[in-house]
Design a protein around this motif. Structure first.
Motif, PDB file in Angstrom:
ATOM      1  N   ILE A  62       0.839  -1.204   0.000  1.00  0.00           N
ATOM      2  CA  ILE A  62       0.000   0.000   0.000  1.00  0.00           C
ATOM      3  C   ILE A  62       0.869   1.248   0.000  1.00  0.00           C
ATOM      4  CG2 ILE A  62      -1.697   1.334   1.333  1.00  0.00           C
ATOM      5  CD1 ILE A  62      -2.650  -1.407   2.466  1.00  0.00           C
ATOM      6  N   LYS A  63       1.923   1.235   0.835  1.00  0.00           N
ATOM      7  CA  LYS A  63       2.766   2.415   1.023  1.00  0.00           C
ATOM      8  C   LYS A  63       4.185   1.958   1.332  1.00  0.00           C
ATOM      9  CE  LYS A  63       3.161   6.316   4.224  1.00  0.00           C
ATOM     10  NZ  LYS A  63       2.629   6.921   5.430  1.00  0.00           N
ATOM     11  N   LEU A  77       9.574  -4.609  -3.735  1.00  0.00           N
ATOM     12  CA  LEU A  77       8.295  -4.126  -4.257  1.00  0.00           C
ATOM     13  C   LEU A  77       7.983  -2.765  -3.671  1.00  0.00           C
ATOM     14  CD1 LEU A  77       5.921  -7.220  -4.140  1.00  0.00           C
ATOM     15  CD2 LEU A  77       7.316  -6.391  -6.027  1.00  0.00           C
ATOM     16  N   GLU A  78       7.286  -1.961  -4.470  1.00  0.00           N
ATOM     17  CA  GLU A  78       6.857  -0.627  -4.058  1.00  0.00           C
ATOM     18  C   GLU A  78       5.337  -0.551  -4.059  1.00  0.00           C
ATOM     19  OE1 GLU A  78       8.774   2.234  -6.581  1.00  0.00           O
ATOM     20  OE2 GLU A  78      10.775   1.496  -6.085  1.00  0.00           O
ATOM     21  N   ALA A  79       4.810   0.553  -3.562  1.00  0.00           N
ATOM     22  CA  ALA A  79       3.360   0.765  -3.480  1.00  0.00           C
ATOM     23  C   ALA A  79       2.700   0.461  -4.824  1.00  0.00           C
ATOM     24  CB  ALA A  79       3.059   2.193  -3.054  1.00  0.00           C
ATOM     25  N   GLY A  80       1.589  -0.282  -4.755  1.00  0.00           N
ATOM     26  CA  GLY A  80       0.838  -0.639  -5.949  1.00  0.00           C
ATOM     27  C   GLY A  80       1.281  -1.951  -6.579  1.00  0.00           C
ATOM     28  N   GLN A  81       2.345  -2.562  -6.057  1.00  0.00           N
ATOM     29  CA  GLN A  81       2.825  -3.828  -6.601  1.00  0.00           C
ATOM     30  C   GLN A  81       2.468  -4.973  -5.658  1.00  0.00           C
ATOM     31  OE1 GLN A  81       7.021  -2.876  -7.067  1.00  0.00           O
ATOM     32  NE2 GLN A  81       6.690  -2.239  -9.189  1.00  0.00           N
ATOM     33  N   SER A  82       2.457  -6.185  -6.217  1.00  0.00           N
ATOM     34  CA  SER A  82       2.099  -7.352  -5.415  1.00  0.00           C
ATOM     35  C   SER A  82       2.926  -8.559  -5.828  1.00  0.00           C
ATOM     36  CB  SER A  82       0.603  -7.662  -5.559  1.00  0.00           C
ATOM     37  OG  SER A  82       0.287  -7.932  -6.917  1.00  0.00           O
ATOM     38  N   ILE A  83       2.882  -9.597  -4.992  1.00  0.00           N
ATOM     39  CA  ILE A  83       3.656 -10.805  -5.237  1.00  0.00           C
ATOM     40  C   ILE A  83       2.936 -11.990  -4.614  1.00  0.00           C
ATOM     41  CG2 ILE A  83       5.046 -10.600  -3.137  1.00  0.00           C
ATOM     42  CD1 ILE A  83       7.477 -11.570  -4.792  1.00  0.00           C
ATOM     43  N   LYS A  84       3.114 -13.152  -5.218  1.00  0.00           N
ATOM     44  CA  LYS A  84       2.673 -14.417  -4.616  1.00  0.00           C
ATOM     45  C   LYS A  84       3.925 -15.260  -4.413  1.00  0.00           C
ATOM     46  CE  LYS A  84       0.351 -18.793  -5.443  1.00  0.00           C
ATOM     47  NZ  LYS A  84      -0.228 -19.667  -6.483  1.00  0.00           N
ATOM     48  N   ILE A  85       4.127 -15.743  -3.189  1.00  0.00           N
ATOM     49  CA  ILE A  85       5.239 -16.633  -2.893  1.00  0.00           C
ATOM     50  C   ILE A  85       4.640 -17.992  -2.539  1.00  0.00           C
ATOM     51  CG2 ILE A  85       7.226 -17.066  -1.414  1.00  0.00           C
ATOM     52  CD1 ILE A  85       7.441 -13.995  -1.127  1.00  0.00           C
ATOM     53  N   GLU A  86       5.026 -18.991  -3.313  1.00  0.00           N
ATOM     54  CA  GLU A  86       4.443 -20.313  -3.152  1.00  0.00           C
ATOM     55  C   GLU A  86       4.921 -21.000  -1.874  1.00  0.00           C
ATOM     56  OE1 GLU A  86       5.004 -22.600  -6.719  1.00  0.00           O
ATOM     57  OE2 GLU A  86       4.039 -21.052  -7.945  1.00  0.00           O
ATOM     58  N   LYS A  87       4.049 -21.829  -1.319  1.00  0.00           N
ATOM     59  CA  LYS A  87       4.375 -22.572  -0.104  1.00  0.00           C
ATOM     60  C   LYS A  87       5.645 -23.389  -0.305  1.00  0.00           C
ATOM     61  CE  LYS A  87       1.299 -26.375  -1.217  1.00  0.00           C
ATOM     62  NZ  LYS A  87       0.114 -27.121  -0.819  1.00  0.00           N
ATOM     63  N   CYS A 101       6.565   0.698   5.831  1.00  0.00           N
ATOM     64  CA  CYS A 101       5.943  -0.075   4.755  1.00  0.00           C
ATOM     65  C   CYS A 101       4.596  -0.579   5.250  1.00  0.00           C
ATOM     66  CB  CYS A 101       6.822  -1.253   4.344  1.00  0.00           C
ATOM     67  SG  CYS A 101       6.073  -2.247   3.032  1.00  0.00           S
ATOM     68  N   GLU A 102       3.551  -0.230   4.516  1.00  0.00           N
ATOM     69  CA  GLU A 102       2.196  -0.679   4.845  1.00  0.00           C
ATOM     70  C   GLU A 102       1.751  -1.629   3.752  1.00  0.00           C
ATOM     71  OE1 GLU A 102      -2.258   1.147   5.787  1.00  0.00           O
ATOM     72  OE2 GLU A 102      -0.646   2.482   5.159  1.00  0.00           O
ATOM     73  N   TYR A 103       1.193  -2.782   4.151  1.00  0.00           N
ATOM     74  CA  TYR A 103       0.807  -3.769   3.144  1.00  0.00           C
ATOM     75  C   TYR A 103      -0.287  -4.699   3.664  1.00  0.00           C
ATOM     76  CZ  TYR A 103       4.143  -6.782   5.702  1.00  0.00           C
ATOM     77  OH  TYR A 103       4.823  -7.482   6.653  1.00  0.00           O
ATOM     78  N   ILE A 104      -0.853  -5.439   2.736  1.00  0.00           N
ATOM     79  CA  ILE A 104      -1.840  -6.469   3.035  1.00  0.00           C
ATOM     80  C   ILE A 104      -1.193  -7.816   2.734  1.00  0.00           C
ATOM     81  CG2 ILE A 104      -4.081  -7.480   2.383  1.00  0.00           C
ATOM     82  CD1 ILE A 104      -4.414  -4.791   3.768  1.00  0.00           C
ATOM     83  N   ALA A 105      -1.325  -8.770   3.651  1.00  0.00           N
ATOM     84  CA  ALA A 105      -0.832 -10.123   3.439  1.00  0.00           C
ATOM     85  C   ALA A 105      -2.011 -11.092   3.486  1.00  0.00           C
ATOM     86  CB  ALA A 105       0.190 -10.496   4.499  1.00  0.00           C
ATOM     87  N   ILE A 106      -2.043 -11.987   2.508  1.00  0.00           N
ATOM     88  CA  ILE A 106      -3.087 -13.009   2.428  1.00  0.00           C
ATOM     89  C   ILE A 106      -2.392 -14.359   2.350  1.00  0.00           C
ATOM     90  CG2 ILE A 106      -5.009 -13.920   1.063  1.00  0.00           C
ATOM     91  CD1 ILE A 106      -5.362 -10.997   0.017  1.00  0.00           C
TER      92      ILE A 106
END
Length: 121
Positions: A62-63, A77-87, A101-106
């Motif tokens: 996010i930031k 990664l910077e704001a607006g970017q995303s990544i998936k890291i596999e198990k 750094c502010e972000y969302i983790a799923i």
């Protein structure tokens, strides 16, 4: 019966490293084992030990910026970017920068301390 659930009081995960973790959905907040969704704020110069989790982890910035060391590769990664890291991938998460750094983790399945497999520092 309602077919939705709003989360107005996420579970605040206790930390000792200055990182804010607000789990909106997941094992700690609502008992969901399938997915966890958390809002995170990592302070400048924060880092975690390497880990090899048994779950996929998606991160949306996010930031600010966040650094990932995935196996032996450094990804920033910077704001607006995303990544998936596999198990079952060895990864280290950090914020070596001078800004928050502010972000969302799923995580799928949900984040679980028993399945994150953090290495000794």
């Amino acid at each position: 019966m309602k077919k939705y659930h709003t989360q107005k009081s996420p579970f605040i995960v206790p930390t000792t490293d200055g990182k804010l973790i607000e789990e909106h959905f997941g094992k700690a907040s609502d008992g969901n084992n399938d997915i966890s969704i958390a809002h995170m704020i990592a302070p400048p110069h924060w880092s975690e030990p390497f880990q090899t989790p048994e779950f996929d982890e998606y991160t949306y910035i996010i930031k600010g910026k966040k650094q990932f060391i995935i196996e032996d590769e450094v990804v920033i990664l910077e704001a607006g970017q995303s990544i998936k890291i596999e198990k079952n991938t060895r990864v280290q998460y950090s914020n070596p920068f001078d800004e928050v750094c502010e972000y969302i983790a799923i995580c799928t399945p949900a984040f679980d301390f028993e399945k994150v497999h953090r290495e000794e520092a």
